[in-house]
Design a protein around this motif. Structure first.
Motif, PDB file in Angstrom:
ATOM      1  N   ALA A 257      38.781  17.021 -21.710  1.00 30.77           N
ATOM      2  CA  ALA A 257      37.612  16.502 -22.429  1.00 30.77           C
ATOM      3  C   ALA A 257      36.871  17.622 -23.151  1.00 30.77           C
ATOM      4  O   ALA A 257      36.427  17.457 -24.289  1.00 30.77           O
ATOM      5  CB  ALA A 257      36.686  15.783 -21.459  1.00 30.77           C
ATOM      6  N   LEU A 258      36.738  18.781 -22.493  1.00 25.40           N
ATOM      7  CA  LEU A 258      36.059  19.904 -23.136  1.00 25.40           C
ATOM      8  C   LEU A 258      36.823  20.405 -24.349  1.00 25.40           C
ATOM      9  O   LEU A 258      36.220  20.889 -25.312  1.00 25.40           O
ATOM     10  CB  LEU A 258      35.880  21.054 -22.137  1.00 25.40           C
ATOM     11  CG  LEU A 258      34.736  20.934 -21.134  1.00 25.40           C
ATOM     12  CD1 LEU A 258      34.566  22.249 -20.385  1.00 25.40           C
ATOM     13  CD2 LEU A 258      33.433  20.553 -21.799  1.00 25.40           C
ATOM     14  N   SER A 259      38.148  20.328 -24.314  1.00 25.37           N
ATOM     15  CA  SER A 259      38.933  20.801 -25.454  1.00 25.37           C
ATOM     16  C   SER A 259      38.586  20.017 -26.714  1.00 25.37           C
ATOM     17  O   SER A 259      38.726  20.536 -27.827  1.00 25.37           O
ATOM     18  CB  SER A 259      40.433  20.693 -25.152  1.00 25.37           C
ATOM     19  OG  SER A 259      40.846  19.346 -25.110  1.00 25.37           O
ATOM     20  N   ARG A 260      38.123  18.774 -26.552  1.00 25.90           N
ATOM     21  CA  ARG A 260      37.732  17.963 -27.708  1.00 25.90           C
ATOM     22  C   ARG A 260      36.242  18.071 -27.997  1.00 25.90           C
ATOM     23  O   ARG A 260      35.838  18.169 -29.147  1.00 25.90           O
ATOM     24  CB  ARG A 260      38.071  16.485 -27.455  1.00 25.90           C
ATOM     25  CG  ARG A 260      39.534  16.168 -27.283  1.00 25.90           C
ATOM     26  CD  ARG A 260      39.747  14.662 -27.192  1.00 25.90           C
ATOM     27  NE  ARG A 260      38.937  14.059 -26.142  1.00 25.90           N
ATOM     28  CZ  ARG A 260      39.335  13.920 -24.880  1.00 25.90           C
ATOM     29  NH1 ARG A 260      40.528  14.347 -24.523  1.00 25.90           N
ATOM     30  NH2 ARG A 260      38.558  13.363 -23.976  1.00 25.90           N
ATOM     31  N   GLU A 261      35.420  18.035 -26.936  1.00 28.28           N
ATOM     32  CA  GLU A 261      33.977  17.882 -27.116  1.00 28.28           C
ATOM     33  C   GLU A 261      33.205  19.209 -27.108  1.00 28.28           C
ATOM     34  O   GLU A 261      32.115  19.284 -27.663  1.00 28.28           O
ATOM     35  CB  GLU A 261      33.431  16.972 -26.008  1.00 28.28           C
ATOM     36  CG  GLU A 261      34.052  15.577 -26.034  1.00 28.28           C
ATOM     37  CD  GLU A 261      33.833  14.827 -24.737  1.00 28.28           C
ATOM     38  OE1 GLU A 261      33.075  15.341 -23.882  1.00 28.28           O
ATOM     39  OE2 GLU A 261      34.414  13.740 -24.571  1.00 28.28           O
ATOM     40  N   ASP A 262      33.745  20.232 -26.462  1.00 24.05           N
ATOM     41  CA  ASP A 262      33.036  21.500 -26.335  1.00 24.05           C
ATOM     42  C   ASP A 262      34.053  22.642 -26.351  1.00 24.05           C
ATOM     43  O   ASP A 262      34.278  23.304 -25.339  1.00 24.05           O
ATOM     44  CB  ASP A 262      32.237  21.511 -25.020  1.00 24.05           C
ATOM     45  CG  ASP A 262      31.247  22.665 -24.942  1.00 24.05           C
ATOM     46  OD1 ASP A 262      31.195  23.463 -25.904  1.00 24.05           O
ATOM     47  OD2 ASP A 262      30.551  22.779 -23.923  1.00 24.05           O
ATOM     48  N   PRO A 263      34.722  22.851 -27.503  1.00 22.07           N
ATOM     49  CA  PRO A 263      35.802  23.851 -27.553  1.00 22.07           C
ATOM     50  C   PRO A 263      35.374  25.238 -27.113  1.00 22.07           C
ATOM     51  O   PRO A 263      36.180  26.015 -26.596  1.00 22.07           O
ATOM     52  CB  PRO A 263      36.221  23.846 -29.028  1.00 22.07           C
ATOM     53  CG  PRO A 263      35.757  22.533 -29.563  1.00 22.07           C
ATOM     54  CD  PRO A 263      34.513  22.194 -28.799  1.00 22.07           C
ATOM     55  N   GLU A 264      34.076  25.563 -27.304  1.00 21.28           N
ATOM     56  CA  GLU A 264      33.587  26.888 -26.924  1.00 21.28           C
ATOM     57  C   GLU A 264      33.654  27.103 -25.423  1.00 21.28           C
ATOM     58  O   GLU A 264      33.816  28.229 -24.949  1.00 21.28           O
ATOM     59  CB  GLU A 264      32.136  27.033 -27.411  1.00 21.28           C
ATOM     60  CG  GLU A 264      31.700  28.470 -27.600  1.00 21.28           C
ATOM     61  CD  GLU A 264      30.307  28.560 -28.198  1.00 21.28           C
ATOM     62  OE1 GLU A 264      29.939  29.667 -28.607  1.00 21.28           O
ATOM     63  OE2 GLU A 264      29.598  27.542 -28.240  1.00 21.28           O
ATOM     64  N   ALA A 265      33.540  26.026 -24.645  1.00 19.13           N
ATOM     65  CA  ALA A 265      33.570  26.138 -23.184  1.00 19.13           C
ATOM     66  C   ALA A 265      34.960  25.937 -22.603  1.00 19.13           C
ATOM     67  O   ALA A 265      35.158  26.156 -21.406  1.00 19.13           O
ATOM     68  CB  ALA A 265      32.612  25.108 -22.576  1.00 19.13           C
ATOM     69  N   PHE A 266      35.929  25.511 -23.431  1.00 19.35           N
ATOM     70  CA  PHE A 266      37.257  25.184 -22.901  1.00 19.35           C
ATOM     71  C   PHE A 266      37.956  26.360 -22.215  1.00 19.35           C
ATOM     72  O   PHE A 266      38.596  26.161 -21.176  1.00 19.35           O
ATOM     73  CB  PHE A 266      38.142  24.628 -24.012  1.00 19.35           C
ATOM     74  CG  PHE A 266      39.554  24.376 -23.561  1.00 19.35           C
ATOM     75  CD1 PHE A 266      39.838  23.347 -22.673  1.00 19.35           C
ATOM     76  CD2 PHE A 266      40.591  25.186 -23.986  1.00 19.35           C
ATOM     77  CE1 PHE A 266      41.132  23.114 -22.236  1.00 19.35           C
ATOM     78  CE2 PHE A 266      41.889  24.969 -23.557  1.00 19.35           C
ATOM     79  CZ  PHE A 266      42.158  23.926 -22.679  1.00 19.35           C
ATOM     80  N   PRO A 267      37.879  27.608 -22.752  1.00 22.44           N
ATOM     81  CA  PRO A 267      38.554  28.708 -22.043  1.00 22.44           C
ATOM     82  C   PRO A 267      38.113  28.843 -20.594  1.00 22.44           C
ATOM     83  O   PRO A 267      38.942  29.041 -19.703  1.00 22.44           O
ATOM     84  CB  PRO A 267      38.171  29.942 -22.868  1.00 22.44           C
ATOM     85  CG  PRO A 267      37.929  29.417 -24.236  1.00 22.44           C
ATOM     86  CD  PRO A 267      37.311  28.067 -24.034  1.00 22.44           C
ATOM     87  N   GLY A 268      36.803  28.723 -20.340  1.00 25.74           N
ATOM     88  CA  GLY A 268      36.327  28.789 -18.960  1.00 25.74           C
ATOM     89  C   GLY A 268      36.858  27.652 -18.120  1.00 25.74           C
ATOM     90  O   GLY A 268      37.181  27.826 -16.938  1.00 25.74           O
ATOM     91  N   ALA A 269      36.987  26.453 -18.722  1.00 30.46           N
ATOM     92  CA  ALA A 269      37.512  25.300 -17.986  1.00 30.46           C
ATOM     93  C   ALA A 269      38.973  25.511 -17.603  1.00 30.46           C
ATOM     94  O   ALA A 269      39.395  25.162 -16.497  1.00 30.46           O
ATOM     95  CB  ALA A 269      37.358  24.032 -18.823  1.00 30.46           C
ATOM     96  N   ALA A 270      39.754  26.068 -18.521  1.00 31.39           N
ATOM     97  CA  ALA A 270      41.166  26.323 -18.228  1.00 31.39           C
ATOM     98  C   ALA A 270      41.311  27.321 -17.073  1.00 31.39           C
ATOM     99  O   ALA A 270      42.129  27.134 -16.167  1.00 31.39           O
ATOM    100  CB  ALA A 270      41.867  26.849 -19.477  1.00 31.39           C
ATOM    101  N   VAL A 271      40.485  28.368 -17.111  1.00 29.82           N
ATOM    102  CA  VAL A 271      40.522  29.358 -16.035  1.00 29.82           C
ATOM    103  C   VAL A 271      40.079  28.733 -14.709  1.00 29.82           C
ATOM    104  O   VAL A 271      40.722  28.906 -13.665  1.00 29.82           O
ATOM    105  CB  VAL A 271      39.635  30.572 -16.390  1.00 29.82           C
ATOM    106  CG1 VAL A 271      39.457  31.494 -15.192  1.00 29.82           C
ATOM    107  CG2 VAL A 271      40.238  31.335 -17.561  1.00 29.82           C
ATOM    108  N   GLY A 272      38.966  27.992 -14.743  1.00 32.69           N
ATOM    109  CA  GLY A 272      38.448  27.376 -13.521  1.00 32.69           C
ATOM    110  C   GLY A 272      39.417  26.390 -12.917  1.00 32.69           C
ATOM    111  O   GLY A 272      39.632  26.368 -11.697  1.00 32.69           O
TER     112      GLY A 272
END
Length: 377
Positions: A330-345
């Motif tokens: 969902a972040l990859s679509r809605e909040d791309p700036e936060a996606f790297p942290g989501a992938a790591v987490g």
């Protein structure tokens, strides 16, 4: 990437999940031999972009899961919803310690990702599998597979007023119902046929997606190194909270062990959750249901609990840690700036949680915590 996943299941059998060990091996290889990256990066990017699709069979097939008694179901839902919210808030607070809390320099907002197809083309794509309906009774796999993929593409045009995963599930279930009418069988029988054919094929790509996370972690190694403290704190603390906090909540609510154990792996991605559930002696179908519900909560409601004033890394870590692949997608679509942290987490929490669940002493402690000590571990 699929070949690497299959190889890891042969080279690395129990006790740790083979996708996890495969991802660790791939990450080690990338660190030692950087020239391998161009060979695996395109496949990893493709798997990451379509990751939400690979979760959809679990949601589509959810009506096949035998529901617990109403009283147990209500308590299970309470544990999942409150557990997700507390995991998100805990991870957000801990991820905001140190460098992750530093707001980024002002920059132009990231452009919204383009839909997979224009709306009209996506609608035509969704309608096209129904041309196979006359052959669906004898050739169910092509029909179910085409309708599942086409529904996902259509729901990602943002013209459907539903979360893409929910829309994909509903449109795919409509295709399953159409098959049942043509084949003259009960909808449940058609749904079981979907689950054993197209659903199994689509879900099989979840394990390679776990390996693809190794590429995401490798590409963000500088980010992890510069923010190691908030990353370490949030991942370890939330993994322990997810396992032992969930077990304690189930015990407090007097939820029987057979309904408690499947909830312990609720915040990690499906292949790792299934492995953890097997280690704990839990029902795999209920475990997947808990994973899907947790991911849906994270993908729909995380933004309301974690505001934009939180730094992008902390936002991403909190969502990826608490809501696994669905939240990250969902972040990859809605909040791309936060996606790297989501992938790591997502990757690190899956590794830590599944690793803990594979340790015999931890398994015994978790079973004792939910009141299952009398059952052999």
């Amino acid at each position: 990437m699929l070949a690497l996943s299959q190889a890891s299941s042969l080279v690395f059998p129990a006790p740790l999940p083979s996708p996890l060990l495969g991802a660790a091996s791939l990450l080690s290889l990338l660190l030692l031999v950087p020239a391998v990256l161009p060979l695996v990066a395109p496949g990893a990017a493709l798997l990451t972009a379509w990751m939400a699709l690979f979760f959809s069979p679990s949601l589509i097939s959810l009506p096949l899961v035998a529901p617990p008694p109403p009283s147990a179901l209500a308590r299970m839902l309470a544990v999942v919803v409150l557990g997700w919210a507390s995991s998100l808030l805990l991870a957000s607070r801990l991820a905001s310690v140190g460098p992750a809390a530093t707001p980024p320099a002002p920059s132009a907002p990231a452009p919204a990702p383009s839909p997979l197809l224009p709306p009209c083309a996506a609608a035509v794509l969704y309608a096209s599998p129904f041309l196979l309906l006359p052959f669906a009774a004898s050739l169910p796999l092509p029909f179910f597979l085409a309708s599942n993929v086409a529904a996902f593409v259509l729901c990602n045009t943002r013209r459907i007023p539903l979360h893409p995963l929910l829309g994909t599930a509903l449109l795919s279930q409509a295709a399953v119902f159409a098959h049942s009418l043509l084949a003259g069988c009960a909808p449940r029988a058609s749904l079981a046929l979907y689950a054993s054919t197209a659903g199994a094929q689509v879900s099989s790509l979840l394990a390679p997606s776990v390996l693809a996370l190794a590429v995401s972690v490798h590409n963000r190694r500088a980010l992890i190194a510069s923010s190691w403290l908030p990353t370490l704190l949030s991942v370890v603390a939330t993994s322990l909270h997810g396992l032992f906090g969930t077990a304690l909540a189930c015990r407090l609510l007097r939820l029987p062990p057979r309904f408690s154990l499947p909830l312990l792996s609720r915040q990690i991605t499906s292949p790792l959750a299934l492995s953890a559930a097997a280690s704990l002696g839990a029902d795999g179908s209920l475990a997947i249901a808990a994973v899907v519900l947790t991911g849906l909560l994270g993908s729909v409601f995380s933004g309301a609990l974690v505001g934009k004033e939180v730094a992008p890394l902390a936002r991403g870590l909190a969502v990826g840690i608490s809501s696994h692949g669905l939240g990250a997608a969902a972040l990859s679509r809605e909040d791309p700036e936060a996606f790297p942290g989501a992938a790591v987490g997502m990757a690190l929490t899956g590794a830590v949680t599944a690793g803990l669940a594979s340790v015999p002493a931890v398994r015994r402690a978790l079973r004792v915590a939910v009141g299952a000590a009398a059952v052999a571990a």
